[in-house]
Structure formats: structure tokens, C-alpha cells
Design an enzyme around this catalytic site. Structure first.
Site, PDB file in Angstrom:
ATOM      1  N   HIS A 400       5.260  10.037  18.849  1.00 39.21           N
ATOM      2  CA  HIS A 400       4.511  10.236  20.102  1.00 39.21           C
ATOM      3  C   HIS A 400       3.145  10.850  19.751  1.00 39.21           C
ATOM      4  CE1 HIS A 400       3.708  10.704  24.271  1.00 39.21           C
ATOM      5  NE2 HIS A 400       4.359  11.838  24.526  1.00 39.21           N
ATOM      6  N   ARG A 455      -7.321   2.546  25.937  1.00 34.75           N
ATOM      7  CA  ARG A 455      -7.802   3.856  25.478  1.00 34.75           C
ATOM      8  C   ARG A 455      -8.378   3.729  24.067  1.00 34.75           C
ATOM      9  NH1 ARG A 455      -2.361   7.189  26.367  1.00 34.75           N
ATOM     10  NH2 ARG A 455      -1.624   5.346  25.246  1.00 34.75           N
ATOM     11  N   ASP A 501      -3.948   6.503  19.564  1.00 33.09           N
ATOM     12  CA  ASP A 501      -4.040   7.403  18.412  1.00 33.09           C
ATOM     13  C   ASP A 501      -4.722   6.775  17.199  1.00 33.09           C
ATOM     14  OD1 ASP A 501      -2.640   9.469  19.746  1.00 33.09           O
ATOM     15  OD2 ASP A 501      -0.795   8.350  19.436  1.00 33.09           O
TER      16      ASP A 501
HETATM   17  N1  NMX Z   1       4.806   0.248  11.999  1.00 32.30           N
HETATM   18  C1  NMX Z   1       5.972  -0.161  11.460  1.00 32.30           C
HETATM   19  N2  NMX Z   1       7.038  -0.537  12.167  1.00 32.30           N
HETATM   20  C2  NMX Z   1       6.918  -0.516  13.502  1.00 32.30           C
HETATM   21  C3  NMX Z   1       5.728  -0.139  14.141  1.00 32.30           C
HETATM   22  C4  NMX Z   1       4.645   0.270  13.337  1.00 32.30           C
HETATM   23  N3  NMX Z   1       3.493   0.697  13.855  1.00 32.30           N
HETATM   24  N4  NMX Z   1       5.899  -0.216  15.481  1.00 32.30           N
HETATM   25  C5  NMX Z   1       7.171  -0.630  15.669  1.00 32.30           C
HETATM   26  N5  NMX Z   1       7.785  -0.796  14.481  1.00 32.30           N
HETATM   27  C6  NMX Z   1       9.166  -1.163  14.223  1.00 32.30           C
HETATM   28  C7  NMX Z   1      10.079  -0.117  14.831  1.00 32.30           C
HETATM   29  O1  NMX Z   1      10.180   1.012  13.984  1.00 32.30           O
HETATM   30  C8  NMX Z   1      11.364  -0.895  15.007  1.00 32.30           C
HETATM   31  O2  NMX Z   1      11.973  -0.997  13.736  1.00 32.30           O
HETATM   32  P1  NMX Z   1      13.573  -0.891  13.571  1.00 32.30           P
HETATM   33  O3  NMX Z   1      14.130  -1.963  14.456  1.00 32.30           O
HETATM   34  O4  NMX Z   1      13.796  -1.106  12.132  1.00 32.30           O
HETATM   35  O5  NMX Z   1      13.946   0.479  14.060  1.00 32.30           O
HETATM   36  C9  NMX Z   1      10.845  -2.273  15.387  1.00 32.30           C
HETATM   37  O6  NMX Z   1       9.496  -2.353  14.909  1.00 32.30           O
HETATM   38  C10 NMX Z   1      10.848  -2.533  16.874  1.00 32.30           C
HETATM   39  O7  NMX Z   1      10.138  -1.503  17.525  1.00 32.30           O
HETATM   40  P2  NMX Z   1       9.318  -1.796  18.884  1.00 32.30           P
HETATM   41  O8  NMX Z   1      10.302  -2.205  19.914  1.00 32.30           O
HETATM   42  O9  NMX Z   1       8.194  -2.685  18.617  1.00 32.30           O
HETATM   43  O10 NMX Z   1       8.705  -0.359  19.213  1.00 32.30           O
HETATM   44  P3  NMX Z   1       9.405   0.872  19.914  1.00 32.30           P
HETATM   45  O11 NMX Z   1       9.223   0.749  21.382  1.00 32.30           O
HETATM   46  O12 NMX Z   1      10.787   1.089  19.427  1.00 32.30           O
HETATM   47  O13 NMX Z   1       8.510   2.086  19.359  1.00 32.30           O
HETATM   48  C11 NMX Z   1       6.526   3.195  18.763  1.00 32.30           C
HETATM   49  C12 NMX Z   1       7.210   2.315  19.802  1.00 32.30           C
HETATM   50  C13 NMX Z   1       5.183   3.647  19.338  1.00 32.30           C
HETATM   51  C14 NMX Z   1       7.388   4.436  18.514  1.00 32.30           C
HETATM   52  C15 NMX Z   1       6.337   2.385  17.462  1.00 32.30           C
HETATM   53  O14 NMX Z   1       5.499   1.291  17.715  1.00 32.30           O
HETATM   54  C16 NMX Z   1       5.775   3.221  16.326  1.00 32.30           C
HETATM   55  O15 NMX Z   1       6.550   3.865  15.625  1.00 32.30           O
HETATM   56  N6  NMX Z   1       4.418   3.229  16.133  1.00 32.30           N
HETATM   57  C17 NMX Z   1       3.792   4.058  15.151  1.00 32.30           C
HETATM   58  C18 NMX Z   1       3.716   5.498  15.649  1.00 32.30           C
HETATM   59  C19 NMX Z   1       2.693   5.624  16.733  1.00 32.30           C
HETATM   60  O16 NMX Z   1       1.569   5.163  16.639  1.00 32.30           O
HETATM   61  N7  NMX Z   1       3.063   6.345  17.823  1.00 32.30           N
HETATM   62  C20 NMX Z   1       2.119   6.654  18.894  1.00 32.30           C
HETATM   63  C21 NMX Z   1       2.434   6.001  20.243  1.00 32.30           C
HETATM   64  C22 NMX Z   1       1.410   6.398  21.255  1.00 32.30           C
HETATM   65  N8  NMX Z   1       1.494   7.808  21.604  1.00 32.30           N
HETATM   66  O17 NMX Z   1       0.517   8.491  21.610  1.00 32.30           O
HETATM   67  O18 NMX Z   1       2.581   8.314  21.909  1.00 32.30           O
HETATM   68  C1  MLT Z   2       1.349   8.164  25.820  1.00 28.03           C
HETATM   69  O1  MLT Z   2       0.148   8.283  26.084  1.00 28.03           O
HETATM   70  O2  MLT Z   2       2.199   8.911  26.339  1.00 28.03           O
HETATM   71  C2  MLT Z   2       1.763   7.187  24.778  1.00 28.03           C
HETATM   72  O3  MLT Z   2       0.950   6.061  24.776  1.00 28.03           O
HETATM   73  C3  MLT Z   2       3.218   6.875  24.734  1.00 28.03           C
HETATM   74  C4  MLT Z   2       3.804   6.118  25.888  1.00 28.03           C
HETATM   75  O4  MLT Z   2       3.162   5.796  26.867  1.00 28.03           O
HETATM   76  O5  MLT Z   2       5.015   5.801  25.763  1.00 28.03           O
END
Ligand code: NMX
Ligand code: MLT
Length: 564
Positions: A400, A455, A501
Site C-alpha cells: 500500500h 495521479r 507511487d
Molecule cells: N510486480 C510483480 N508482480 C505483481 C505486480 C507487480 N507490480 N502487481 C501484481 N503482481 C502479481 C501479484 O503479486 C499476484 O501474484 P501472485 O498471484 O503470485 O500472488 C498477481 O500479479 C496478480 O495480482 P493482481 O491481481 O494483478 O494485483 P492485486 O490486486 O493482488 O495487488 C497490488 C495489487 C498493488 C498489491 C500489486 O499490483 C502490487 O504488489 N504492486 C506493487 C506494489 C505497489 O505499487 N503498491 C502500491 C499500490 C498503490 N498504493 O499506493 O497503495
Molecule cells: C490508494 O490510494 O489507496 C491506493 O491506490 C490503493 C487502492 O486504491 O487500493
């Protein structure tokens, strides 16, 4: 009873009135409005790509401050209610229109299905499951966030800025989130002054933070500060005195506004404290050099007869870190500018960046970890301080809010490894190396968004305007070309595009705020605006305790077998 119709209009950022035009909406629309109540505003109806309807009220009582607006808004809605459909029902009931709307929604449509809950959703973090009411903003997977119906570019156009054409003031956004109305510049300035007046921090808050080692993560220090602020909760005091449920929103308003107002001081204390410590450490080191002249470095210095050098170094460090001390607020500044000032950054471009930063990070509908946590904890009638501290602990997770820290550290380690002049192939290798080591690419992907986060886009536009030649910005732009195809190739990532981010760190670093571990604190200050606004509405609407049903794996297996 027929309701009068009025042509809807926008009041623009700088007091201009833009009749009949809503960006991205086209064509003039007419909407029914109430004729009664002090705050009767014109309504703007917008269509969205989702086909949903959004209502935006335009500020029409410019003389009222925010609290009066809210106080008036709730009874006004009562009188509006009595004008329409269920007159008799509402006339005998003392709840606001919004409560009545909710009640009616429940009674008329409570059994309408919003989709099927699948086993996948239960196992998969409730992704795609509609399960929360969140009034202040709505996220569309393709077009991104809308704050009370306004997209980010619309907010940039319509919300007041510190100067004409500048970035929106977060105070204006707070007003919009709370009331659904676009404030004028005077109202936003009035809110700035109100927040300044509320920003008084009891000494014990600093002492609580000081009890932690300076090396503690800044988010831990920040959340500790918020918990220490809780001692002053108006909600808790009023609840202990037996306040009735209909009044809950008022002390929630006081707490939320005080919290929002006080956070920049607490957050900058956490930042400056680290710098002070660093400064102190270096000063002591210099002093040690002076006292123990047998140290090698000092020996050379003495040989060359420049014994004053350590003092000079101290002086330079003193300047670099602006004496390493705590900077008092400047109450002539707006919220974001004052925050930047207290952190030690007064460059007018950095002040603009902070206005944009705080505005865009404020709210992202209700399901994200921090907002949802605050909503959940608040539903137990925990006060806004307790709810927000819980939210911060969620924001501190690397999937997050901590991702902003991770992005800059990841980019810095890339530069350390390969240098700034990096080829596309080297970049690809680095991304693959990250993935193969079992890590995620920070700043990419999202739980809801399926396109580039707006954003990200507005930060990119800021960079193109203010720092087009910055090497790290160029690297971020190159990553935008390289990462999405690789994540797509991986086959499982639902959204290969950058999120908020992926960009923020390089902008902050450009203006001198380069301590990556601190970044999530900035996100936290901003998020208080969305969370605080919604908590007020949670209590005004009388939303109940949140308590979803959970099941065991045994239960799920046997249910699915029977259903098959
Ligand atoms: N790099 C590598 N693998 C990824 C990424 C990424 N950026 N995004 C998703 N995946 C993988 C994820 O880990 C999952 O793998 P597994 O099935 O082996 O567990 C698979 O792809 C499917 O995930 P999604 O359904 O596409 O994404 P999910 O909704 O589960 O997660 C995040 C969303 C934001 C947690 C994920 O995209 C992520 O880990 N991103 C990198 C961290 C990040 O930038 N977080 C910030 C979000 C914004 N914020 O400010 O909160
Ligand atoms: C946020 O701003 O809270 C992030 O993009 C994560 C989200 O919306 O799930």
C-alpha cells in the site's frame, strides 16, 4: 409536489461562474433543486463512463464557514426531504435527508443484488466485491478517481489555487469532499486560517515521539504521535457524557478537523527530528576530531594548518540542514505550503508540488487498506484519532502506501548498480532480476485500476513542466516504457500500468526531500483529508458496526461441493 427547475452552474476556482458547462460532460443539463434552506445550491448532474449518475452541488452560500455549511447542510436536507416524495414520513422524523435517503434505499432496494460473491472473492482479498458505502470519492478502473464527481484534471481546473492557474489547494478539496460543493477562494482561505487555529499540539505528543529511537521507522513515529493526539478527543469525551447518536457527527467533525490541522506539525517534527539527530551526530563527530587530535584525518588537517576546517564543515552542515531544528509554522501560508515550510522546503515550486501531492493522495474511495481500516475501526465508534492511527498502520505496508518509499529505493539501487546513463536493455534486465528474486515491481499494478493512474499522469505533467531534464525523471519515464510489457509478459498481473507511487519520490527528491523512508508519512498526512471527511459522514449517516461474515476452508469446500 412539483419541484422548481434551475439551470445548473459551476463556480470556478477564482470566483468565476461557468454557466451550463461541465468538463467532460458536454451539453447543458437541468436538474431539480429544492427551493428551501440556506444552502440550496444548484446541482450539476454528470454522466460517467460507468453510466452512473453523479451530483455535484455548487457553492451558493459563500459567507458560511465549513462547520456552518455542514450544520446547515443536514437540516437543509431535512427540509428538502419534506418537499418531496414522502412528506408525512419525513415531517415526523428528525433525521437528515441523507439518513432518510439511506433508509429509503434500504427499504426500497435492500434486496437488489450488486453481483455474485464467488469463492474466488472470499479467498482473493474480496477483490471486485462491492461491500462498502463511501460518499467522498469513487474509483473507476479505467478513468481513475473522482472526488465527489470531479476527476483530477477537473479539480485542477475548478478548485481554488494559491495563485491563478496554480495547483489546487487541499483546503478546497477538503471542502468539496465534506460538502459536495466547490468552494471559492475566500472560503478555501478561511478554511486555511481555521486549520492554522486548530493546529495546536500538546507537548506530550512530542514527548511520546521522543520516547522512540530516532531510527524507528517514520511511520511508527507518526502513528505514535497520532495516538498521543487522541488524548484530546472530543468524541470520546462527549460519548462518555452520554451524547445521543444523532449528535455523533459533531464531535467527529471537531476531532477530524483538529486531526487534519495538527498532522503537518506532527509529521514535520518526525522529519526534522531525524535531521536534528543526524546533525547532532555529525557535530559530535567533529568535536571528537577536535578533542582527539591523534585521529588520522585530524592529523592531516593540523599538518596543513587548517584547524578550523571542522568548524567550517559544521557550518556547512548547519546550512544544508537549516540548523537541524524544528521550524515553527508560518500561519500566513496555506495548509500544504505551511507543511512544506515546516519540513524545511520553501521553494515556490516545492510548495506547488505539496499542494498537488496532498490533493491527489487524499482519497481513493473506501476499499483501499487505509480508508477501509479507518472505516472499520470507526464503525466501532472508535474516535477519529484511533481510526486514523489504525489506517496509518495499514498505509505503512509495502503493498500500500509504503510503495512510494520502495520505488525510490529501488530506483536508487538501480542507479547505484548501473549508473544514471542506463540503456533499455539494462533496465529490462533489472526489472526481470527484481521479478525473478520474488519481489514485486514497486509502483506498478493496482487492486482496482486497470489503466495508468491519473495521479501518476498529473505528477508526470508537473515534472514535464518543472523538471523536464532531471535524470531521475527521465529514468521514471523510461520505466514507463519498459515495465508494462514485462508485467504483461508475466501473464498474471491484472494491471501492468504505474500507480501514484511510481512517480512521487523523484519529484520530492528533486526538491531536496530525499529521505525515502519518510515518504509514506506525506501520504498519511494527505489521506487524513479523505478519511476524516468520510468519518464525519459515517457518523452523520449513522452507519452501523462493520462485521462481515467469515467462513472456514472446510465450510467453503463443503458449500462449493454442494453448489456444484
Ligand atoms: N510486480 C510483480 N508482480 C505483481 C505486480 C507487480 N507490480 N502487481 C501484481 N503482481 C502479481 C501479484 O503479486 C499476484 O501474484 P501472485 O498471484 O503470485 O500472488 C498477481 O500479479 C496478480 O495480482 P493482481 O491481481 O494483478 O494485483 P492485486 O490486486 O493482488 O495487488 C497490488 C495489487 C498493488 C498489491 C500489486 O499490483 C502490487 O504488489 N504492486 C506493487 C506494489 C505497489 O505499487 N503498491 C502500491 C499500490 C498503490 N498504493 O499506493 O497503495
Ligand atoms: C490508494 O490510494 O489507496 C491506493 O491506490 C490503493 C487502492 O486504491 O487500493
Amino acid at each position: 409536489m412539483p419541484t422548481p427547475k434551475r439551470r445548473r452552474c459551476f463556480r470556478g476556482s477564482f470566483g468565476s461562474r461557468i454557466d451550463g458547462v461541465i468538463p467532460e460532460c458536454g451539453g447543458a443539463l437541468e436538474a431539480p433543486v429544492s427551493s428551501g434552506g440556506l444552502l440550496v445550491g444548484d446541482f450539476a448532474q454528470q454522466s460517467s463512463s460507468l453510466g452512473s449518475i453523479r451530483w455535484l452541488q455548487v457553492q451558493s452560500a459563500p459567507d458560511l464557514d465549513l462547520h456552518s455549511q455542514l450544520k446547515e447542510l443536514i437540516p437543509e436536507q431535512q427540509s428538502m426531504a419534506s418537499n418531496v416524495v414522502v412528506e408525512t414520513l419525513f415531517s415526523i422524523c428528525s433525521l437528515s435527508l441523507f439518513q432518510e435517503r439511506l433508509k429509503k434505499l434500504k427499504s426500497d432496494h435492500g434486496k437488489v443484488q450488486l453481483g455474485n460473491i464467488t469463492a474466488d472473492m472470499v479467498i482473493g482479498g474480496m477483490r471486485g466485491m462491492t461491500g462498502l458505502l463511501w460518499e467522498t470519492s469513487l474509483l473507476d478502473p479505467d478513468e481513475g478517481i473522482r472526488f465527489r464527481g470531479l476527476s483530477i484534471p477537473e479539480c485542477q481546473k475548478l478548485l481554488p489555487g494559491a495563485k491563478a492557474g496554480g495547483e489546487p489547494l487541499p483546503e478546497g478539496l477538503l471542502w468539496l469532499l465534506l460538502t459536495g460543493k466547490v468552494p471559492n477562494k475566500e472560503q478555501a482561505d478561511g478554511l486555511s486560517a481555521e486549520l492554522c487555529n486548530r493546529a495546536k499540539i500538546p507537548d506530550h505528543v512530542f514527548k511520546a515521539i521522543d520516547a522512540l529511537p530516532v531510527a524507528a521507522h517514520p511511520m511508527t513515529q507518526f502513528a505514535t504521535g497520532v495516538m498521543a493526539l487522541q488524548v484530546d478527543s472530543e468524541f470520546q469525551k462527549a460519548y462518555e457524557k452520554g451524547m445521543p447518536k444523532a449528535k455523533f457527527w459533531e464531535p467527529t467533525y471537531e476531532d477530524s478537523m483538529n486531526l487534519i490541522a495538527r498532522l503537518p506539525t506532527v509529521a514535520s517534527y518526525v522529519y526534522r527530528r531525524q535531521i536534528s539527530f543526524f546533525f547532532l551526530f555529525l557535530s559530535l563527530y567533529m568535536l571528537t576530531l577536535l578533542i582527539f587530535g591523534d585521529l588520522v584525518a585530524f592529523y592531516f588537517i593540523r599538518k596543513k594548518n587548517i584547524c578550523g576546517l571542522p568548524y567550517v564543515c559544521c557550518g556547512i552542515l548547519f546550512r544544508i540542514y537549516k540548523d537541524g531544528g524544528i521550524i515553527p509554522p508560518d500561519n500566513s501560508l496555506d495548509y500544504a505550503a505551511n507543511f512544506s515550510h515546516m519540513l524545511g522546503f520553501d521553494d515556490p515550486k516545492m510548495l506547488e508540488l505539496m499542494r498537488l501531492y496532498v490533493t491527489i493522495h487524499s482519497d481513493h474511495e473506501g476499499g483501499n487498506v487505509s480508508a477501509h481500516t479507518a472505516h472499520l475501526v470507526g464503525s466501532a465508534l472508535s474516535d477519529p484519532y484511533l481510526s486514523f492511527a489504525a489506517a496509518l498502520n495499514g498505509l505503512a505496508g509495502p503493498l500500500h502506501g509504503l510503495a512510494n518509499q520502495e520505488v525510490l529505493l529501488w530506483i536508487e539501487s538501480l542507479v547505484k548498480e548501473v549508473g544514471e546513463d542506463i540503456t533499455t536493455d539494462q533496465l529490462k534486465d533489472y526489472v526481470w532480476k527484481t521479478l525473478k528474486s520474488g519481489k514485486v515491481v514497486p509502483g506498478y499494478g493496482h487492486g482496482v485500476l486497470r489503466k495508468t493512474d491519473p495521479r501518476y499522469t498529473c505528477q508526470r505533467e508537473f515534472a514535464l513542466k518543472h523538471l523536464p531534464d532531471d535524470p531521475l525523471f527521465k529514468l521514471v519515464s523510461k520505466l514507463y516504457e519498459v515495465v508494462p510489457p514485462i508485467l504483461t509478459e508475466l501473464g498474471k498481473v491484472k494491471n501492468p500500468w504505474p500507480n501514484v507511487d511510481a512517480h512521487s519520490g523523484v519529484l520530492l527528491k528533486y526538491f531536496g526531500l530525499s529521505e525515502a523512508r519518510y515518504f509514506t508519512v506525506l501520504f498519511g498526512v494527505s489521506r487524513s483529508i479523505g478519511i476524516g471527511s468520510q468519518l464525519i459522514w459515517d457518523r452523520a449517516l449513522g452507519l452501523p458496526l462493520e462485521r462481515p461474515k467469515s467462513v472456514t476452508m472446510d465450510w467453503l469446500e463443503s458449500y462449493c461441493k454442494k453448489a456444484a
